[in-house]
Design a protein around this motif. Structure first.
Motif, short mmCIF file in Angstrom:
data_model
loop_
_atom_site.label_atom_id
_atom_site.label_comp_id
_atom_site.label_asym_id
_atom_site.label_seq_id
_atom_site.Cartn_x
_atom_site.Cartn_y
_atom_site.Cartn_z
N SER A 166 3.96 -23.45 -63.72
CA SER A 166 2.77 -22.50 -64.14
C SER A 166 2.77 -22.88 -66.02
N CYS A 167 4.08 -23.26 -66.35
CA CYS A 167 4.31 -23.51 -67.95
C CYS A 167 3.70 -24.84 -68.28
N GLY A 168 3.22 -25.74 -67.45
CA GLY A 168 2.63 -26.85 -67.90
C GLY A 168 3.50 -28.09 -67.74
N PRO A 169 3.12 -29.25 -67.98
CA PRO A 169 3.89 -30.49 -67.84
C PRO A 169 5.26 -30.25 -68.40
N MET A 170 6.18 -30.91 -67.61
CA MET A 170 7.60 -30.79 -67.99
C MET A 170 8.59 -31.75 -67.49
N GLN A 171 9.63 -32.12 -68.39
CA GLN A 171 10.68 -32.92 -67.68
C GLN A 171 11.79 -32.09 -66.84
N ILE A 172 11.91 -32.17 -65.68
CA ILE A 172 12.75 -31.45 -64.87
C ILE A 172 14.02 -32.18 -64.31
N LEU A 173 15.18 -31.63 -64.29
CA LEU A 173 16.44 -32.39 -64.09
C LEU A 173 17.01 -31.25 -63.01
#
Length: 285
Positions: free
Chosen positions: A80-87
């Protein structure tokens, strides 16, 4: 009794793959949990240990579902926070695929969703795990859905450079670091988290779930995991909270995994010690 898809063929217990010793004669935590949740990515050693596990942790399956519920809630909030890089560090095995055929509204159906499926469109997701079988499943089943870019890295989560070396994670940009139910296998978890804290850009997110040392049956858990030859370093609420040094806790702070919600206010400290596992999400200042 575990509801499983074991009428389907189980994987062959090949002891070596591409020159890598698999040690399939010993249980592995991701495969043990896979069997608990009704998956088929496990082997006889894992299934035998689950049989023993019931004696030490009668509520093991319910606890596993609670940890998955925390994971789903956190990932949905990150999305819900918007596009992000996730590891996703120590990603483990994908959820059993038969969950997708479960009745709508059932516990399994409600907990569906892998990291890239719950991420906002335009996100970049990297799955990291050191186990070759886990990564084989991840590459086959966690391929992205057209809205997020996905890559896979076989590395120990303590190897920060290797985990970040997919080419998909950009330094200087905020990153969501997820460590779901994995740090209880790491003796010096604080040092590992501190290494990622050092390289994470301001605005990054950190989500962790962790087995609790404060649980009333923790001595049974330690005994059981030791007998199963699985590493187990449960931590107290204070030790868990210390993992977030340099981060600002969000929502209710440190709570039992089943009580976490991004919109929930901090709860009663006494009740928070009833946890079988703690969960928290934080943002880097």
């Amino acid at each position: 009794m575990i509801t499983t898809a074991h009428e389907m063929a189980q994987p062959d217990a090949v002891e070596e793959f591409d020159g890598i010793e698999l040690n399939l004669h010993r249980p592995q935590s991701a495969r043990v949990e896979d069997y608990l949740l009704g998956g088929i990515g496990n082997f006889p050693a894992d299934r035998e240990e689950v049989g023993l596990l019931w004696g030490w942790e009668p509520g093991a399956r319910r606890a596993a579902l609670q940890r998955k519920a925390f994971r789903k809630a956190v990932l949905a909030w990150i999305g819900s926070c918007g596009p992000m890089q996730i590891l996703d560090l120590g990603c483990g095995l994908p959820l059993p695929h038969w969950w997708g055929r479960a009745m709508p509204g059932s516990v399994h159906h409600r907990l569906l969703g892998e990291v890239h499926e719950l991420a906002a469109p335009g996100s970049r997701v990297v799955y990291v795990d050191r186990d070759p079988i886990v990564m084989s499943h991840a590459r086959a089943l966690l391929r992205g859905n057209g809205t997020s870019e996905v890559r896979h890295v076989r590395a120990d989560l303590a190897e920060v450079g290797a985990a970040l070396g997919s080419g998909l994670i950009s330094s200087g940009e905020p990153v969501a670091l997820t460590l779901f139910d994995v740090l209880h296998e790491v003796e010096d978890a604080r040092r590992v988290v501190a290494a990622y804290t050092e390289v994470a850009a301001p605005g990054s997110l950190l989500a962790i779930s962790h087995r609790s040392l404060d649980h009333v049956r923790v001595s049974r858990r330690v005994l059981g995991r030791t007998a199963m030859q699985l590493p187990f370093f449960a931590r107290s609420r204070e030790e868990f909270t210390a993992l977030f040094d340099g981060w600002e806790l969000l929502g209710p702070g440190v709570v039992p995994v089943q009580r976490w919600s991004a919109s929930r206010a901090p709860g009663n400290l006494r009740l928070a010690r009833a946890a079988g596992a703690y969960g928290a999400v934080a943002r880097k200042r």
